[in-house]
Write a protein that holds these residues in place. Structure first.
Motif, PDB file in Angstrom:
ATOM      1  N   GLY A 112       0.783  -1.235   0.000  1.00 56.96           N
ATOM      2  CA  GLY A 112       0.000   0.000   0.000  1.00 56.96           C
ATOM      3  C   GLY A 112       0.813   1.283   0.000  1.00 56.96           C
ATOM      4  O   GLY A 112       0.262   2.370  -0.085  1.00 56.96           O
ATOM      5  N   GLY A 114       2.803   2.277  -2.299  1.00 59.62           N
ATOM      6  CA  GLY A 114       2.944   2.825  -3.645  1.00 59.62           C
ATOM      7  C   GLY A 114       4.079   2.187  -4.424  1.00 59.62           C
ATOM      8  O   GLY A 114       4.563   2.750  -5.408  1.00 59.62           O
ATOM      9  N   LYS A 115       4.493   1.008  -4.005  1.00 60.56           N
ATOM     10  CA  LYS A 115       5.656   0.348  -4.614  1.00 60.56           C
ATOM     11  C   LYS A 115       5.421  -0.008  -6.082  1.00 60.56           C
ATOM     12  O   LYS A 115       6.272   0.258  -6.932  1.00 60.56           O
ATOM     13  CB  LYS A 115       6.008  -0.907  -3.811  1.00 60.56           C
ATOM     14  CG  LYS A 115       7.190  -1.695  -4.365  1.00 60.56           C
ATOM     15  CD  LYS A 115       7.647  -2.750  -3.385  1.00 60.56           C
ATOM     16  CE  LYS A 115       6.500  -3.632  -2.930  1.00 60.56           C
ATOM     17  NZ  LYS A 115       5.884  -4.395  -4.029  1.00 60.56           N
ATOM     18  N   THR A 116       4.276  -0.612  -6.373  1.00 55.50           N
ATOM     19  CA  THR A 116       3.987  -0.999  -7.756  1.00 55.50           C
ATOM     20  C   THR A 116       3.937   0.229  -8.665  1.00 55.50           C
ATOM     21  O   THR A 116       4.498   0.231  -9.764  1.00 55.50           O
ATOM     22  CB  THR A 116       2.644  -1.763  -7.828  1.00 55.50           C
ATOM     23  OG1 THR A 116       2.658  -2.783  -6.827  1.00 55.50           O
ATOM     24  CG2 THR A 116       2.455  -2.398  -9.178  1.00 55.50           C
ATOM     25  N   THR A 117       3.293   1.261  -8.157  1.00 52.19           N
ATOM     26  CA  THR A 117       3.226   2.517  -8.914  1.00 52.19           C
ATOM     27  C   THR A 117       4.626   3.068  -9.148  1.00 52.19           C
ATOM     28  O   THR A 117       4.949   3.535 -10.248  1.00 52.19           O
ATOM     29  CB  THR A 117       2.383   3.563  -8.140  1.00 52.19           C
ATOM     30  OG1 THR A 117       1.197   2.940  -7.665  1.00 52.19           O
ATOM     31  CG2 THR A 117       2.027   4.735  -9.020  1.00 52.19           C
ATOM     32  N   ASP A 252       2.454  14.462  -1.907  1.00 54.87           N
ATOM     33  CA  ASP A 252       1.405  15.390  -2.305  1.00 54.87           C
ATOM     34  C   ASP A 252       0.255  15.368  -1.305  1.00 54.87           C
ATOM     35  O   ASP A 252      -0.577  16.269  -1.295  1.00 54.87           O
ATOM     36  CB  ASP A 252       0.875  15.025  -3.696  1.00 54.87           C
ATOM     37  CG  ASP A 252       0.450  13.564  -3.763  1.00 54.87           C
ATOM     38  OD1 ASP A 252       1.231  12.694  -3.325  1.00 54.87           O
ATOM     39  OD2 ASP A 252      -0.661  13.294  -4.246  1.00 54.87           O
ATOM     40  N   GLU A 278      -0.303  10.602  -8.271  1.00 54.96           N
ATOM     41  CA  GLU A 278      -0.612   9.285  -8.804  1.00 54.96           C
ATOM     42  C   GLU A 278      -0.242   9.122 -10.276  1.00 54.96           C
ATOM     43  O   GLU A 278      -0.252   8.030 -10.802  1.00 54.96           O
ATOM     44  CB  GLU A 278      -2.106   8.993  -8.600  1.00 54.96           C
ATOM     45  CG  GLU A 278      -2.467   8.886  -7.128  1.00 54.96           C
ATOM     46  CD  GLU A 278      -3.886   8.417  -6.922  1.00 54.96           C
ATOM     47  OE1 GLU A 278      -4.116   7.202  -6.981  1.00 54.96           O
ATOM     48  OE2 GLU A 278      -4.765   9.285  -6.707  1.00 54.96           O
TER      49      GLU A 278
HETATM   50  P1  GDP Z   1       1.766  -1.097  -3.372  1.00 57.02           P
HETATM   51  O1  GDP Z   1       0.816  -1.940  -2.603  1.00 57.02           O
HETATM   52  O2  GDP Z   1       2.882  -0.603  -2.509  1.00 57.02           O
HETATM   53  O3  GDP Z   1       2.249  -1.702  -4.637  1.00 57.02           O
HETATM   54  O4  GDP Z   1       0.971   0.257  -3.702  1.00 57.02           O
HETATM   55  P2  GDP Z   1       0.343   0.758  -5.081  1.00 57.02           P
HETATM   56  O5  GDP Z   1       1.408   1.105  -6.041  1.00 57.02           O
HETATM   57  O6  GDP Z   1      -0.708  -0.173  -5.521  1.00 57.02           O
HETATM   58  O7  GDP Z   1      -0.293   2.138  -4.576  1.00 57.02           O
HETATM   59  C1  GDP Z   1      -1.283   2.194  -3.577  1.00 57.02           C
HETATM   60  C2  GDP Z   1      -2.146   3.437  -3.798  1.00 57.02           C
HETATM   61  O8  GDP Z   1      -1.393   4.609  -3.550  1.00 57.02           O
HETATM   62  C3  GDP Z   1      -2.649   3.547  -5.221  1.00 57.02           C
HETATM   63  O9  GDP Z   1      -3.982   4.002  -5.183  1.00 57.02           O
HETATM   64  C4  GDP Z   1      -1.745   4.606  -5.848  1.00 57.02           C
HETATM   65  O10 GDP Z   1      -2.372   5.309  -6.883  1.00 57.02           O
HETATM   66  C5  GDP Z   1      -1.463   5.499  -4.655  1.00 57.02           C
HETATM   67  N1  GDP Z   1      -0.194   6.216  -4.767  1.00 57.02           N
HETATM   68  C6  GDP Z   1       1.033   5.719  -5.041  1.00 57.02           C
HETATM   69  N2  GDP Z   1       1.960   6.676  -5.029  1.00 57.02           N
HETATM   70  C7  GDP Z   1       1.320   7.845  -4.750  1.00 57.02           C
HETATM   71  C8  GDP Z   1       1.744   9.225  -4.583  1.00 57.02           C
HETATM   72  O11 GDP Z   1       2.921   9.602  -4.687  1.00 57.02           O
HETATM   73  N3  GDP Z   1       0.747  10.107  -4.296  1.00 57.02           N
HETATM   74  C9  GDP Z   1      -0.552   9.737  -4.160  1.00 57.02           C
HETATM   75  N4  GDP Z   1      -1.436  10.674  -3.859  1.00 57.02           N
HETATM   76  N5  GDP Z   1      -0.967   8.473  -4.297  1.00 57.02           N
HETATM   77  C10 GDP Z   1      -0.049   7.530  -4.595  1.00 57.02           C
END
Ligand code: GDP
Length: 297
Positions: A112, A114-117, A252, A278
């Motif tokens: 959660g 934001g790793k994948t993003t 942000d 995002e």
């Molecule tokens: P993971 O579980 O670590 O892989 O997390 P995800 O990449 O799926 O991201 C989790 C949520 O955080 C998603 O809804 C993304 O769009 C959001 N997210 C990721 N990076 C950012 C950021 O820098 N800013 C904002 N506002 N949202 C982010």
């Protein structure tokens, strides 16, 4: 909202108490230093970091004496600015690339954050620097994470290496790396399993990945909203597996600044990149100087 708005106005209170003073003295900085301490604690900066910071600023402030044309409040702003930059590591900490063959960047992080993003954002960022990239989907515990990476890869037009969920993550990564070598890819970015909390299985897997890949960068992705907890995580991962730095996401949002200000000092590891939204273009290098400027408003 302004980034770290509360911290900015908290610090402003300190300068305001010096209006009308001629020179910084041991006596007249007591109240402003209390304001600075309070503002940093409210921003969720780790306590030992706050203590050292306040001490460093105080020592410098009483030493400056009278400077013609520069008011004491401006002097204090300047000292705090310089100490903030120092606290965040001074210079920007550049990504390290392999001298030959694909550069491997291993990304770790709790679920959660934001790793994948970040995987896709980083590929997008590196492409703009002229580097060809490949993503490797090694989060085998969540099929949804693999699908998400494939979709994001398409968005940024970067190939994603997948091998399902039955193959060991380190094996997937090795195969992906072989593929990248064949294609002369400059950088491979490996998405590893995110868990809800640190556990032994996660650490063991990351250690194995590191051994198998010998990455140029092993970066921990942390969420800025978690404040000083982010710094504690960077420390824990570094002690356990050895990392090269952190990526701070969600700057942000209404994070208070504690993560940005604590990570380097607490863990000894730099923040290399920050995520500020995002969209795929919302990833940039971490510039301590600009960050300090933003904090001071
Ligand atoms: P993971 O579980 O670590 O892989 O997390 P995800 O990449 O799926 O991201 C989790 C949520 O955080 C998603 O809804 C993304 O769009 C959001 N997210 C990721 N990076 C950012 C950021 O820098 N800013 C904002 N506002 N949202 C982010």
């Amino acid at each position: 909202a302004e980034m770290f708005g509360q911290l900015t106005s908290g610090l402003e209170a300190a300068w305001n108490k010096l209006k009308g003073e001629e020179v910084l003295t041991k006596e007249n900085i007591v109240e402003p230093m209390r304001d600075i301490r309070r503002a940093l604690l409210e921003a969720d900066v780790s306590l030992p970091v706050v203590r050292r910071f306040v001490q460093a600023v105080s020592e410098r402030a009483v030493g400056v004496g009278l400077i013609r044309g520069v008011k004491p409040d401006q002097q204090l702003v300047k000292i705090v600015h310089e100490e903030l930059v120092k606290l965040m590591g001074g210079e920007v900490s550049e990504l390290v690339f392999a001298k030959s063959g694909p550069t491997v960047i291993l990304l770790a992080g709790l679920q959660g954050v934001g790793k994948t993003t970040v995987c896709a954002k980083l590929a997008f960022y590196l492409k703009k620097l002229g580097k060809s990239c490949m993503l490797i989907a090694a989060d085998v515990y969540r099929p949804a994470a693999i699908d998400q990476l494939v979709i994001l890869g398409e968005q940024v037009d970067v190939p994603v290496y997948t091998a399902g969920t039955e193959v060991k993550p380190s094996q997937i990564a090795r195969q992906g790396l072989e593929e990248a070598k064949k294609k002369n890819t400059d950088v491979v970015i490996v998405d590893t399993a995110g868990r809800l909390q640190i556990d032994k299985a996660m650490m063991d897997e990351l250690k194995e990945m590191k051994r198998a890949l010998n990455p140029s960068e092993a970066l921990l992705v942390v969420d800025a909203m978690t404040g000083q907890e982010a710094a504690a995580l960077v420390t824990a991962f570094n002690l356990e597996i050895g990392i090269t730095g952190a990526i701070l996401t969600k700057l942000d949002g209404d994070s208070r600044g504690g993560a940005a200000l604590s990570v380097r000092e607490v863990s000894g590891k730099p923040i290399k990149l920050v995520g500020r939204g995002e969209r795929m273009e919302d990833l940039e290098p971490f510039y301590p100087d600009r960050m300090a400027g933003r904090i001071l408003g």
